[in-house]
Write a protein that holds these residues in place. Sequence first.
Motif, mmCIF file in Angstrom:
data_model
loop_
_atom_site.group_PDB
_atom_site.id
_atom_site.type_symbol
_atom_site.label_atom_id
_atom_site.label_comp_id
_atom_site.label_asym_id
_atom_site.label_seq_id
_atom_site.Cartn_x
_atom_site.Cartn_y
_atom_site.Cartn_z
ATOM 1 N N PRO A 133 0.724 -1.040 0.232
ATOM 2 C CA PRO A 133 0.091 0.327 -0.198
ATOM 3 C C PRO A 133 1.055 1.458 -0.127
ATOM 4 O O PRO A 133 1.716 1.443 0.076
ATOM 5 N N GLU A 134 0.752 1.848 -0.724
ATOM 6 C CA GLU A 134 1.462 3.539 -0.886
ATOM 7 C C GLU A 134 0.886 4.177 0.730
ATOM 8 O O GLU A 134 2.631 5.054 0.944
ATOM 9 N N ASN A 135 0.063 4.914 1.025
ATOM 10 C CA ASN A 135 -0.636 5.184 2.476
ATOM 11 C C ASN A 135 -0.448 4.109 3.640
ATOM 12 O O ASN A 135 -1.736 3.170 3.334
ATOM 13 N N THR A 136 0.176 3.907 5.265
ATOM 14 C CA THR A 136 -0.554 3.464 6.009
ATOM 15 C C THR A 136 -0.081 4.325 7.222
ATOM 16 O O THR A 136 1.157 5.111 7.316
ATOM 17 N N LEU A 137 -1.152 3.983 7.479
ATOM 18 C CA LEU A 137 -1.698 5.412 9.378
ATOM 19 C C LEU A 137 -1.967 4.902 10.627
ATOM 20 O O LEU A 137 -2.587 3.399 9.838
ATOM 21 N N SER A 138 -1.375 4.464 11.370
ATOM 22 C CA SER A 138 -1.666 4.426 12.701
ATOM 23 C C SER A 138 -1.886 5.986 14.011
ATOM 24 O O SER A 138 -0.896 5.862 13.590
ATOM 25 N N ALA A 139 -2.351 5.037 14.616
ATOM 26 C CA ALA A 139 -2.732 6.103 15.563
ATOM 27 C C ALA A 139 -3.502 5.182 16.940
ATOM 28 O O ALA A 139 -3.945 3.701 17.499
ATOM 29 N N SER A 140 -2.997 6.044 18.432
ATOM 30 C CA SER A 140 -3.179 4.883 19.130
ATOM 31 C C SER A 140 -3.700 6.221 21.165
ATOM 32 O O SER A 140 -2.706 6.828 20.372
ATOM 33 N N LEU A 141 -4.003 5.877 21.721
ATOM 34 C CA LEU A 141 -4.657 7.002 22.209
ATOM 35 C C LEU A 141 -4.765 6.079 23.857
ATOM 36 O O LEU A 141 -5.103 4.587 23.886
ATOM 37 N N ASN A 142 -3.988 6.102 25.263
ATOM 38 C CA ASN A 142 -3.570 4.991 26.151
ATOM 39 C C ASN A 142 -4.116 6.104 27.176
ATOM 40 O O ASN A 142 -3.629 6.826 27.633
ATOM 41 N N TYR A 143 -5.560 5.959 28.355
ATOM 42 C CA TYR A 143 -5.876 6.486 29.175
ATOM 43 C C TYR A 143 -5.690 5.976 30.635
ATOM 44 O O TYR A 143 -6.531 4.847 30.321
ATOM 45 N N ILE A 144 -5.004 6.977 31.801
ATOM 46 C CA ILE A 144 -4.947 6.148 32.728
ATOM 47 C C ILE A 144 -6.558 6.604 34.005
ATOM 48 O O ILE A 144 -6.501 7.685 33.714
#
Length: 863
Positions: free
Chosen positions: A730-741
Motif C-alpha cells: 500500500p502507498e499510504n499507511t497510518l496508525s494512531a493510539s490512545l492510552n488513558y489511565i
Amino acid sequence: MPNNIRQAVPTQSWFRAAAYPGQRAVPLPLACLLAVGGVGTAAISTDAAAQGLEEVVVTARRRVERDLEVPIAMTVMDSELLRRQNIGNLNDLGVQVPGLRMSNTANSTNTPIISMRGQRPNDLSLSVGQAVPIYFNEVVITPPEGSNLALYDLENVQILKGPQGTLFGRNSTGGAMLITTRRPGSEFGGYLQAGIGNYNLLKLEGAVDLPVNDWLQLRLVGRKLERDGYQDNVADNALRQDHFYWDEDSEGLRLSVNVEPDNGFSNLLTLSYDANDMVGRYARLESYVPSAFVARNVLEPVYNQQDQIDNTVARLNRGSKHRVEGDLVPRDDIEVWFASNATEYELSDSLSVKSVLGYRDMELWQAQEADGSTLPLIGNLTSTTELVTPNPPLYRVKGEQYSAELQLIGESYDSSLEWIAGAYWYRMEGSKSGAISQLAGPVVDPTIFDPNFSQAAAFAALGGLDKYGVGQTDGFGDVLNEALGAFAEANYHFSDSLSATLGLRYSRDDREVTLRNFQGTGREVGTPVIFGGYACALTDENNQTLPDDNCERSEEETFESPTWRVSLNYTATDGALIYGGVSTGYRTGGFNMRGSVAESFKPFEEETVTSYEIGNKTDWNLVAGVPLRSNLALYFQDYQDIQKTQQIASALGFATTIVNAAEADIYGLEADISWAATDRLTLSLAYAYTHTDYSDWGEFSTIQMTAPYSTVAPGIVNIDGSDNDFTYIPENTLSASLNYILPMPADLGELSFFASVYWQDEMMTSQITSNLEQVAELQDWTAADLAVAQMDSNWKAEDYALLNLRLDWSGVLQSGLDLSLYVENATDEEYVIGGANIIDIVGVNVTSYGPPRVYGAQLRYNF
C-alpha cells in the motif's frame, strides 16, 4: 550495570551501559507512546526528562545505547505494548506498524511474507533469500515457515528499516526484524495467564524465574492455544461445516539459562519447541476469466460445462468473505526446534568478544485447497473416486540450519571511536517432497456435465491424460545454502555533537540444488515411479528428457558482493538528532526450484539496492512543559536486478523461470508524533508513504495464443511491464493510539483504556494492471472477459481500517491479579491480506482475508 537496564535489554556490552549510569526503565504509558510510531523512538532532552519522559535504550547496533544515537529509522515495541496490542504472531505486526507489511500465501498462515519499504520476496522457495530477515535472539530464521509461532514472553521487537548487513549475520535489502525473549530474572517470580474468547478461544501461558544462585538463573515458559476456525465451508458437499477451517491448535515451551559470574563472563542459552496442528485456510475464489490460457485449454472444457466455476464465483460474492467453498480439507501442521547460545567476555574495560551460535529444525506438512471451489482445480491431489477429499496426501517442507557468529566490540581513542567487527557462517539443508500438486484433477461424477460432453475426449485433446488434467511437483528436491560474511562498523565522534558512521561487509553465498520434478505430460511413463501416471519433467545438460527412474538433476552456484553504509550524524541539542546516509543491500541469487528445462535451470543473480536517507529525531517542550516527540525519515532507493518469475515455453510444455528482469525507484516518507498530553493521557500518530513502481521491466513474459501460435503449442512473448506497481504494497499507511489511565482510588488498582487504529489505502494485487489489454489481445480474450479482469477487485485490494480496544485493570484491589478485556477488529472489517492473482495466465484470482472481529478476556496472576 543497573538492573533496570538489564531487564530492558537482554544482551549488551557493559561499557555502553557504564556510559549512561542514570538510565531507567520506561514507564508503561511512555512505552506505549514510544512504540506505536512508524519510524521509531527518540531519546529525550533533560527538560523533557524532568516531565517524566525517560530514555529508551536499544540494541539495534549490537550494543546498548540510547536510541537517539542510532541513525536508523526504527520501531521498538516492548513487552507491555505487545501485550496491549494482543500481538501473538507476526501477522499482527503488519497491522500495527506503518511501512511494514505482513502477508501470506493464499492458504498458509505458517509462512509469513515480510515486506518493508517496498522490498518483498518474489518467491517463497527454499533457494530464494529473504528481503527482511528475522532474527530470534540474534539468530537469523530460515526458512520463514513457523517463525510466527514464537511471539510470546518477549522483551521487545525492534524493526530496523532500510538495508542492513554491516552489523548483522545476514545481508538484507529491506530491513531486519529483531525479536528478543525475556531473560531469566535474579529473583523467584513469574506469571500465570488464562484467556477466553469467541470462536471457543482458550489460551494458557505462564513463566517462572528460577534463580539457582547469584550467577545462575533459569526461566521456563510455556503456552497453549486452541481456537475454532474463522472460516465456514458453505459448499453443498460432505465437508460443509462452520468454524472449522483456519483454526489453531498451537503450543510452545522455552527454557532460558543465564550464567553470569562476576568475572566479565556471561552466557545465555535458549532452547525452545513450538508446534501448530491446524486445519488450513481456504483460498477464496474471486473471479474467473475463461479466455486465459490455462482456463481455455483445461478448466473451461473440462469443468465449466454448466457454468460450475461461474456459479461458484457468483455464490461467494454474495456472502461474507469468511464463507468459502472447497472439496478437500487443507492441513497446515508444523514443528520447530530452536537453540541459541550467546557468550560474552570482557577482555578489558573497552573491549569485549561475543559469540552467537544457532540451530533450528523446522518441518511442515501441508495440503492446500488453492482454488476455493468444490471442483478439483488447483492444489494438492484429490480423490479419484470421491467428490471430496477429507484426508488429502500431504507435501513436506523441511529445513535444518546451523549458524555461528563472532563479534569483537570495542571503544578507542578515549571512547571517541565505537566499533564492531565480526564474522558469520551459516548452513541450511532443506527439502521439499511428498504429494504432487495438480491443475485440473479427476472428474469422478460425469453427470454434472452436459450429456454431450466427453471427459475422455477433452483429456485426449490435452495429450491423452485419462486421470488428471495437468499436474506437477511444485519445486521438489533438496537445497544446500551456505553463507560466509565479514562485517565491520565504526562510529567516530568528532565532537559532542558531530559523528560519522562507516560500515563495510563482504558476503558470499553458495547455493546447491538437486531437483526431482515430475508432471503429467501425456508421455508414456517408462519404469513405474512413485507418482504413477506422471513422467519426469527434467532435462539433462543437452536438454534431453531424463528417464523416469532417474529423474534428478543437480546444480550449484556462488554469489558474492561487497556492501557498505555511511552516515553523518549531528546532535544539535541533547534531544535532537539529524542524520543523513547512504547504504547498500544485497540479496543472494539462487535457483528456480520449479526448474525443468535448460532455460529454467539457469541460476538467477543477486539483486541490489542503494538507499539514500535523511532523518530527524527530536523532543520538544510545548506549552507548560508538555513533551512531544517527533521522528521523520525520507528515503530514496535505487533497486537493481529485481528477481522475477517469468513464463517460458519448452518441448515439455508450460514452465517458469526466475530471472533478474526489472529495475525500480522506490521513495518514501515515514513520520510519527508522540505526545504526553497529561500524566494520564498519551497519544501517538504514525504515517508511512511508500511509492513503488517498475522503472524498467521491458521483458515481462506472457503467453501468446494468436497466430502464428495455436492453443495447443502456445508461444512466449515479452511485453513492457514498466510503470506497473508492486503488488501487496500500500502507498499510504497510518496508525494512531490512545492510552488513558482512568482516575480511581489507588487501593483499587489502576484502570487504563487503550485504543488503536490502523489504516492503509488500496494496494495492487496484479503486477501487470496496465498490460491487461495487451495480454487480452495476445490471448484472444473476449471483451466480456477483459471487462471482468479489469474489475477493481481483480487488480487491487480496497483500503481498510482496523480498530482495536482494550481495558486493563492492573493490580486488582492491590493484589497480583490483572484483568483485561479486549476486542480486535471491532468494526468487523473484511480486508485482503494476501492471495494469488493469476488471472492473466490461469484465469483465476484467489485471495485471503484477515481475521474477523474477535474479543475475549484475560486474567493474569503475577508472583
